[in-house]
Design an enzyme around this catalytic site. Structure first.
Site, PDB file in Angstrom:
ATOM      1  N   TYR A 149       0.835  -1.215   0.000  1.00  0.00           N
ATOM      2  CA  TYR A 149       0.000   0.000   0.000  1.00  0.00           C
ATOM      3  C   TYR A 149       0.868   1.263   0.000  1.00  0.00           C
ATOM      4  O   TYR A 149       0.590   2.235  -0.704  1.00  0.00           O
ATOM      5  CB  TYR A 149      -0.941  -0.005   1.206  1.00  0.00           C
ATOM      6  CG  TYR A 149      -1.721   1.280   1.361  1.00  0.00           C
ATOM      7  CD1 TYR A 149      -2.629   1.689   0.380  1.00  0.00           C
ATOM      8  CD2 TYR A 149      -1.548   2.096   2.481  1.00  0.00           C
ATOM      9  CE1 TYR A 149      -3.338   2.875   0.516  1.00  0.00           C
ATOM     10  CE2 TYR A 149      -2.252   3.277   2.619  1.00  0.00           C
ATOM     11  CZ  TYR A 149      -3.145   3.664   1.640  1.00  0.00           C
ATOM     12  OH  TYR A 149      -3.840   4.836   1.770  1.00  0.00           O
ATOM     13  N   ARG A 156       1.514   7.132  -6.583  1.00  0.00           N
ATOM     14  CA  ARG A 156       0.399   8.070  -6.765  1.00  0.00           C
ATOM     15  C   ARG A 156       0.834   9.495  -6.450  1.00  0.00           C
ATOM     16  O   ARG A 156       0.557  10.424  -7.219  1.00  0.00           O
ATOM     17  CB  ARG A 156      -0.775   7.648  -5.868  1.00  0.00           C
ATOM     18  CG  ARG A 156      -1.897   8.672  -5.828  1.00  0.00           C
ATOM     19  CD  ARG A 156      -3.131   8.172  -5.094  1.00  0.00           C
ATOM     20  NE  ARG A 156      -2.869   7.750  -3.726  1.00  0.00           N
ATOM     21  CZ  ARG A 156      -3.796   7.262  -2.912  1.00  0.00           C
ATOM     22  NH1 ARG A 156      -5.058   7.131  -3.321  1.00  0.00           N
ATOM     23  NH2 ARG A 156      -3.503   6.902  -1.681  1.00  0.00           N
ATOM     24  N   TYR A 209      -0.934  13.075   6.657  1.00  0.00           N
ATOM     25  CA  TYR A 209      -0.508  12.004   7.573  1.00  0.00           C
ATOM     26  C   TYR A 209       1.007  12.081   7.762  1.00  0.00           C
ATOM     27  O   TYR A 209       1.742  12.302   6.798  1.00  0.00           O
ATOM     28  CB  TYR A 209      -0.829  10.615   6.980  1.00  0.00           C
ATOM     29  CG  TYR A 209      -2.272  10.152   7.043  1.00  0.00           C
ATOM     30  CD1 TYR A 209      -3.257  10.809   7.774  1.00  0.00           C
ATOM     31  CD2 TYR A 209      -2.637   8.986   6.353  1.00  0.00           C
ATOM     32  CE1 TYR A 209      -4.556  10.333   7.800  1.00  0.00           C
ATOM     33  CE2 TYR A 209      -3.934   8.506   6.376  1.00  0.00           C
ATOM     34  CZ  TYR A 209      -4.898   9.188   7.096  1.00  0.00           C
ATOM     35  OH  TYR A 209      -6.183   8.703   7.112  1.00  0.00           O
ATOM     36  N   ARG A 222     -11.483  13.581   1.896  1.00  0.00           N
ATOM     37  CA  ARG A 222     -12.431  12.720   2.633  1.00  0.00           C
ATOM     38  C   ARG A 222     -13.746  12.576   1.878  1.00  0.00           C
ATOM     39  O   ARG A 222     -14.419  11.560   1.981  1.00  0.00           O
ATOM     40  CB  ARG A 222     -12.693  13.298   4.024  1.00  0.00           C
ATOM     41  CG  ARG A 222     -11.479  13.320   4.921  1.00  0.00           C
ATOM     42  CD  ARG A 222     -10.968  11.932   5.238  1.00  0.00           C
ATOM     43  NE  ARG A 222      -9.722  11.978   6.016  1.00  0.00           N
ATOM     44  CZ  ARG A 222      -8.968  10.913   6.267  1.00  0.00           C
ATOM     45  NH1 ARG A 222      -9.314   9.722   5.815  1.00  0.00           N
ATOM     46  NH2 ARG A 222      -7.870  11.024   6.960  1.00  0.00           N
ATOM     47  N   GLU A 336     -13.916  -0.773   6.285  1.00  0.00           N
ATOM     48  CA  GLU A 336     -13.884   0.532   5.617  1.00  0.00           C
ATOM     49  C   GLU A 336     -15.198   0.680   4.850  1.00  0.00           C
ATOM     50  O   GLU A 336     -15.690  -0.291   4.268  1.00  0.00           O
ATOM     51  CB  GLU A 336     -12.673   0.608   4.680  1.00  0.00           C
ATOM     52  CG  GLU A 336     -12.482   1.959   4.020  1.00  0.00           C
ATOM     53  CD  GLU A 336     -11.170   2.044   3.231  1.00  0.00           C
ATOM     54  OE1 GLU A 336     -10.103   1.750   3.805  1.00  0.00           O
ATOM     55  OE2 GLU A 336     -11.234   2.383   2.037  1.00  0.00           O
TER      56      GLU A 336
HETATM   57  C1  3EB Z   1      -7.772   6.225   5.677  1.00  0.00           C
HETATM   58  O1  3EB Z   1      -8.629   7.016   6.085  1.00  0.00           O
HETATM   59  C2  3EB Z   1      -8.250   4.844   5.348  1.00  0.00           C
HETATM   60  O2  3EB Z   1      -5.291   5.486  -0.238  1.00  0.00           O
HETATM   61  O3  3EB Z   1      -6.861   6.126  -1.603  1.00  0.00           O
HETATM   62  C3  3EB Z   1      -9.356   5.440   2.626  1.00  0.00           C
HETATM   63  C4  3EB Z   1      -9.692   6.012   1.409  1.00  0.00           C
HETATM   64  C5  3EB Z   1      -8.088   4.945   2.825  1.00  0.00           C
HETATM   65  C6  3EB Z   1      -8.747   6.102   0.387  1.00  0.00           C
HETATM   66  C7  3EB Z   1      -6.481   5.739  -0.488  1.00  0.00           C
HETATM   67  C8  3EB Z   1      -7.149   5.039   1.797  1.00  0.00           C
HETATM   68  C9  3EB Z   1      -7.472   5.623   0.596  1.00  0.00           C
HETATM   69  O4  3EB Z   1      -6.575   6.520   5.583  1.00  0.00           O
HETATM   70  C10 3EB Z   1      -7.702   4.301   4.104  1.00  0.00           C
END
Ligand code: 3EB
Length: 342
Positions: A149, A156, A209, A222, A336
Site C-alpha cells: 500500500y 500516486r 498524515y 475525505r 472501511e
Molecule cells: C484512511 O482514512 C483509510 O489510499 O486512496 C481510505 C480512502 C483509505 C482512500 C487511499 C485510503 C485511501 O486513511 C484508508
C-alpha cells in the site's frame, strides 16, 4: 445566436449495482458509460459494445459478484491508451487502468496514473472528482520490504506532483485490498460539473498524515461535493471516500470490530453533517440514511453478519449496499465504508 450554457442540463452522474448476468450486450449497447465488475477474477480495462469495462478481483464466489454500471443519456466515445481505457459522453469521463502483479509498484503506478491524467487533460476533462484503487496483497511487503500500500501511495503522490495536482484538488478515493490482479483503478472526471473537496474536522487530512504511515502520504480528500455549477452550494452530490476507524491520523479500537464500525459510521455522519459541510460553504444537511451506492469492505469474512446488522440500523433499506471481504490498507483496520449521497 443563442449561447447555450454548457454547464446547464447535463445532469450529475448516476450509477447502479446490477447482477452481472443482467449486464447483457443490449444493456451495454444502450445508455452505459462504463461497467465496473466486482467479480471473481481480474480483467484488463477495455471497451465492449461501446462502453468501458474492467474486472476487479473483489469477490470470492460468483454469488458475491456485482456490476457497478455508470449510466449516460448521451452518445459515448471510447479508446484505449497503453494500460488505460476510457469512455466519455461530453460531460463525464471514466478512465480505468491495471498494473500487473509485481515486486515493486511505485514506478508502474506513477506511469499508469500519468497515462490517465494525461488523457483527462487531452480530452478536456479537468475535474477529477472520484478515484478507486484496488491493491492485491495490500498489507504484504514488496521486494524491498515496503508495504505494498505504501509503495502504491508513493507512485500516486509522484504522479500528482508531476501534474501539479495540489492537495486541495485531490478527489475523494478508495484505497482497498483486492484478491488478485496487481493494482486496478478507475477515475471519474467531469468537464463542467464543479467539485469541492471536503475534509473531516475530526480527522487529519490524509495528505498530511505523518511519515510513520509511509514515505509519501495517501493523496485523497475525505469527500467530494459535485454540483452542476460552482455557485450551486446545495443541490450537489457527495462522494464519500473509503472511511475507517481513524481519528486524527491514528487507528483506533484495534481488534474491536463493533467499535471500529461505530467510529467509521460516526466519521461519515460527521463528514456529511451540516456543520462540517458548512465549513466548506456547502448548505446540505445529510446523514447516514441518505447514503446510496454503499460499499462495506470487511477484512474477516466471519465479521460480515455483525457489520451488516450494525450498518442496516443506519442505512436506508432502499440503499444499494455491497459487502466485500477484502483486506484494508492499514493492517489494524477491520472495516472501511464508502458511499454516495445523490
Ligand atoms: C484512511 O482514512 C483509510 O489510499 O486512496 C481510505 C480512502 C483509505 C482512500 C487511499 C485510503 C485511501 O486513511 C484508508
Amino acid at each position: 445566436m443563442t449561447q447555450v450554457n454548457p454547464a446547464v442540463g447535463l445532469g450529475l452522474p448516476s450509477s447502479t449495482f446490477m447482477n452481472p448476468a443482467d449486464v447483457t450486450d443490449a444493456v451495454l449497447g444502450g445508455n452505459v458509460l462504463g461497467v465496473v465488475n466486482y467479480t471473481t477474477e481480474p480483467t484488463d480495462p477495455g471497451i465492449e459494445n461501446g462502453a468501458l469495462t474492467i474486472g476487479l478481483h473483489m469477490a470470492h464466489t460468483a454469488d458475491e459478484a456485482f456490476a457497478e454500471v455508470w449510466i449516460t443519456d448521451r452518445p459515448v466515445e471510447t479508446g484505449v491508451v497503453r494500460e488505460v481505457a476510457y469512455a466519455h459522453d461530453g460531460e463525464y469521463l471514466i478512465v480505468a487502468g491495471r498494473i500487473p502483479q509485481a515486486g515493486r509498484y511505485t514506478e508502474a503506478t506513477r506511469a499508469a496514473y500519468c497515462t490517465a491524467l494525461e488523457l483527462m487533460d487531452g480530452l478536456g476533462y479537468k475535474n477529477c472528482f472520484r478515484m478507486w484503487n484496488f491493491v492485491a496483497d495490500i498489507n504484504g511487503d514488496n521486494a524491498d520490504g515496503l508495504e505494498v500500500y505504501r509503495d502504491f501511495c508513493r507512485g500516486r503522490a509522484e504522479a500528482f506532483e508531476l501534474f501539479h495536482f495540489g492537495d486541495q484538488e485531490v478527489p475523494s478515493a478508495t484505497g482497498i485490498g483486492a484478491l488478485g490482479g496487481g493494482i486496478s483503478f478507475y477515475f471519474l472526471v467531469s468537464r463542467s460539473a464543479a467539485p469541492t473537496s471536503v475534509e473531516n474536522s475530526k480527522q487529519v487530512s490524509a495528505y498530511h498524515y505523518p511519515q510513520q504511515y509511509g514515505p509519501r502520504p495517501p493523496k485523497f480528500a475525505r469527500a467530494t461535493y459535485l454540483a452542476e455549477t460552482h455557485t450551486d452550494r446545495s443541490g450537489g452530490q457527495i462522494y464519500v471516500s473509503g472511511t475507517a476507524s481513524i481519528r486524527g491520523h491514528e487507528t483506533l479500537h484495534e481488534g474491536d470490530l463493533v467499535k471500529q464500525v461505530e467510529l467509521s459510521l460516526d466519521n461519515i455522519a460527521h463528514l456529511i453533517s451540516r456543520d462540517n459541510l458548512a465549513a466548506h460553504e456547502i448548505e446540505r444537511r445529510t446523514g447516514l440514511s441518505d447514503l446510496d451506492n454503499i460499499k462495506v469492505y470487511v477484512r474477516h469474512r466471519e465479521d460480515i453478519p455483525v457489520v451488516r446488522r450494525m450498518c442496516s440500523e443506519y442505512f436506508s433499506p432502499a440503499a444499494r449496499t455491497a459487502y466485500l471481504n477484502v483486506d484494508v490498507c492499514r493492517s489494524g483496520l477491520l472495516v472501511e465504508i464508502e458511499g454516495i449521497v445523490p
